[in-house]
Structure formats: C-alpha cells, structure tokens
Write an enzyme that holds these catalytic residues in place. Structure first.
Site, PDB file in Angstrom:
ATOM      1  N   LYS A   1       1.123  -1.142  -0.254  1.00 24.11           N
ATOM      2  CA  LYS A   1       0.077   0.091   0.773  1.00 24.11           C
ATOM      3  C   LYS A   1       0.918   1.009  -0.034  1.00 24.11           C
ATOM      4  O   LYS A   1       1.917   1.049   0.329  1.00 24.11           O
ATOM      5  CB  LYS A   1      -0.867  -0.055   1.005  1.00 24.11           C
ATOM      6  CG  LYS A   1      -2.043  -1.377   1.367  1.00 24.11           C
ATOM      7  CD  LYS A   1      -2.775  -1.012   0.639  1.00 24.11           C
ATOM      8  CE  LYS A   1      -3.494  -2.760   0.127  1.00 24.11           C
ATOM      9  NZ  LYS A   1      -4.649  -3.219   0.444  1.00 24.11           N
TER      10      LYS A   1
HETATM   11  C1  PLP Z   1      -5.692  -3.761   0.462  1.00 21.02           C
HETATM   12  C2  PLP Z   1      -6.884  -4.189   1.485  1.00 21.02           C
HETATM   13  C3  PLP Z   1      -7.893  -4.681   2.379  1.00 21.02           C
HETATM   14  C4  PLP Z   1      -7.281  -4.228   3.501  1.00 21.02           C
HETATM   15  O1  PLP Z   1      -6.043  -5.679   3.007  1.00 21.02           O
HETATM   16  P1  PLP Z   1      -5.303  -6.041   4.731  1.00 21.02           P
HETATM   17  O2  PLP Z   1      -4.700  -7.136   3.943  1.00 21.02           O
HETATM   18  O3  PLP Z   1      -6.820  -6.401   5.314  1.00 21.02           O
HETATM   19  O4  PLP Z   1      -4.971  -4.863   5.369  1.00 21.02           O
HETATM   20  C5  PLP Z   1      -9.502  -4.470   2.113  1.00 21.02           C
HETATM   21  N1  PLP Z   1      -9.667  -3.686   1.172  1.00 21.02           N
HETATM   22  C6  PLP Z   1      -9.156  -3.617  -0.516  1.00 21.02           C
HETATM   23  C7  PLP Z   1     -10.335  -3.006  -1.486  1.00 21.02           C
HETATM   24  C8  PLP Z   1      -7.505  -3.699  -0.390  1.00 21.02           C
HETATM   25  O5  PLP Z   1      -7.144  -3.601  -1.089  1.00 21.02           O
END
Ligand code: PLP
Length: 368
Positions: free
Chosen positions: A180
């Site tokens: 991210k």
């Molecule tokens: C990254 C992401 C999440 C959360 O993911 P985690 O691995 O639990 O932090 C939720 N929704 C979307 C659309 C994502 O890209």
C-alpha cells in the site's frame, strides 16, 4: 528480478521502530495514539482507530454499525476479497452489483437496482486508488436510509471533488499491507465522526473493554484487533513522508502511461476522471480484448521468465470458490468479468528506474 511491489522504508522508519523496542512499551502506548491523531487530521475525520489489518477495520465498521444476519450490503465484485468477507463475518449478505467499465468502480446505477427492503448498507471500494462516486452513493444512501461504508484501503491521499478519500460515509477503512501507499507491515485504520460508533469499535478492538472499566472488565464481545506500538511508530514516520511517497509513485505511474501510449496504445492504462485525484496504489493495465484470459495468463508467465513479476489484479469475486454459496455465476457481472480477464498489475514501486520500466514495456511488446 523486477519486483511487483517494494515498501519505501528509510533510516527514519528504522530509527523510530528501534526507539520503541528500546522503550519497553510494545503495546497500548503513545505511538498508536499519536498515529491515530495524525491520521484522523490528515484524512479529515473526528476519530481514527489503528487496527491489526484493513480487514479487521472493515469488520469493526460492519459490526459497529450493527449489520446482522438477514441484512443485505451492496458492494463491488471487482475488489480484494476483504470487502466482501467483512460482510460475511457478521452473517449479512453481500449483494454484488456490476462496475463501471471506465472507472472499474462500483456503478451507482447498478447498485441502485439492487436495493431491496433488506438492504442496510452500501460498501463502495476506491479501486486502484480512484475515489468511488460518493455524490451518487451518498444520495442513494440518503434516499433509502442506508449506512455508507467506504473501503478506502487502496486510496490514501486520493481526492474526490477536493475532499480526501476516507472522509466519506459513516465509516471508512485503510489498510497498511506492504504494497500500500503507506505501510506498517500489517495494519489498518478505521475512521468515523460519530462518538458512539467510535466507542463501540474501540471496545470491540480491545477485547470488549470500555474506556471506563478495568483491564479484566469486558462489556461486549470483543476481538484483539489492536495495532502494536512498533507498527504505529513505522506508520507515523510513513505518514509524515506521505507527500513525498505519493509524488514518487505518481512519477513512476506517469512514466508508464507515456511508455504505453507510445508503444502499446491498445493497452488500457488507469485513466484520470474529472473531479477525482487518483492515489497510485498498483499499476494495473487492461490488456486488449484479444489477449484476455488465457493469453493474459501466458503473458504473466512470459514476464516471469524474463525476471519480471506481474499479477492478475483482481479475479472477479463472485467466481471465487470461497463465495460459491452466494449463488452467482459466470455472466452475472459482464463488466467486472471483462476487467478481471484483462487486468494485469505490473511492477510498481518507488525504486523502479526508467530503464526497468522500459524493459517491462518492451517485454510485453515482444510478447504481443
Ligand atoms: C488491502 C485491501 C484491504 C485490506 O487488506 P488487509 O490485508 O487486511 O490489510 C481491504 N480492501 C481492499 C480493497 C484492499 O485493497
């Protein structure tokens, strides 16, 4: 190997984490509180709660808003699995509606057609860092008295008509996995403006404890969704550097766009839309229709054997084995299925050089 993603970590992050390790306070300390305050201010929300992942943040939002078995929540079939799992955790039903072919976001007019008497919430996702159409979703939520939850996990720093993503709806969620824009290793943040919702989510994050009672007084069913101090210290430095991080990502994205326009014009790159400022999460392209599905998968293998990582972002959720019991079938969401069969995420991070990017595009061109 040219990697798909790579976190942007400097000596400042390393120093901050080391300082926490030496302090002896590894949980429930000042770093989490300071990170939450700074994050809420950045996004423009009253409250922010740091959690163990984006998924746990989504779960707290769904449960905090009181969604329960029998309730329906409308969301996108073109997303990461967590935006649907969080609804299922509470036994509520995810009702999927097709996406817009240009933005790849949940289409408000498709969502509107799915509203029934059981619908209790809308859960649009800011896919690939592009804000969902919140003017339309807020109007739909107001019309039918629905909760609006923003899955802004991919959109830190994005703006919709001058307003930051994560500031829309009753609650919004970010994720801090290493690919991210901002990472804490693992982690997430759930934000809201309502004091009572905040108190409910804070208790559920922390084993059902309340801010009034003691360590072993548990008032409601809770979880351990807390973020450790180490991760919060890392996140706090990342947040202070966010402007520079986002600028670097944007520069890499614009270089790719130019390379595709010049070399592979029938490959569709993520576009800009009036009123929206995208925050670059991954660099996903849509291969031309003639290369979809099996051919796209062969391209992924060709890239791999040239030392270039790439991935199928995202497979359509309604066709995932884990969601089979929802009863959806091939053909139910043509736009999401088309995007799914054509999408390809290519290496995207701040360390990518112009030469790396040229090599990626040249390798795709050779395959074509
Ligand atoms: C990254 C992401 C999440 C959360 O993911 P985690 O691995 O639990 O932090 C939720 N929704 C979307 C659309 C994502 O890209």
């Amino acid at each position: 190997m040219i990697k798909l993603a790579h976190p942007d970590i400097t000596p400042r992050e390393i120093a901050a984490v080391t300082k926490v390790l030496k302090s002896g306070t590894l949980s429930l300390g000042p770093e989490v509180e300071a990170f939450e305050k700074a994050f809420a201010r950045y996004v423009g929300r009253q409250h922010a709660l740091a959690v163990s992942s984006g998924t746990s943040g989504l779960h707290l939002a769904v449960r905090g808003l009181g969604l329960k078995p029998g309730d329906e929540v409308i969301t996108s079939p073109y997303s990461f699995i967590a935006s649907v799992s969080c609804i299922r955790f509470e036994g509520a039903r995810p009702v999927l509606a097709d996406i817009d072919r240009q933005t790849l976001n949940l289409a408000p007019e498709q969502a509107a057609r799915k509203v029934t008497r059981k619908t209790k919430a809308l859960l649009p996702v800011d896919i690939f860092g592009l804000p969902a159409d919140f003017k339309a979703f807020q109007a739909l939520a107001d019309k039918h008295q629905l909760h609006l939850i923003e899955d802004s996990c991919e959109a830190l720093g994005a703006e919709y008509h001058g307003r930051r993503c994560g500031s829309f709806g009753a609650a919004s969620v970010f994720g801090f996995y290493p690919n991210k824009q901002l990472t804490t290793g693992e982690g997430g943040m759930v934000l809201c403006d309502d004091d009572a919702l905040y108190a409910r989510m804070a208790a559920m994050r922390n084993q059902g404890r309340s801010s009034m009672g003691g360590w072993l007084a548990h008032h409601v069913l809770g979880y351990n969704y807390r973020m450790p101090e180490l991760n919060a210290a890392l996140g706090r430095v990342q947040l202070s550097r966010l402007k520079a991080i986002l600028a670097k990502r944007k520069a890499v994205a614009l270089r790719y766009r130019k390379l595709f326009a010049e070399n592979l014009p029938d490959f569709q790159t993520l576009a800009d839309f009036p009123g929206s400022k995208r925050s670059w999460f991954v660099f996903a392209i849509l291969v031309p229709p003639a290369l979809k599905g099996h051919k796209r998968d062969k391209l992924i293998m060709a890239l791999q054997s040239s030392g270039i990582q790439s991935a199928h972002y995202f497979p359509a959720l309604h066709l995932q084995p884990a969601l089979k019991d929802l009863g959806y079938r091939v053909g139910d969401f043509p736009a999401a299925e088309d995007a799914s069969m054509r999408s390809l995420a290519i290496p995207f991070h701040h360390q990518l050089t112009a030469a790396d990017q040229e090599r990626v595009v040249a390798t795709i061109k050779r395959f074509v």
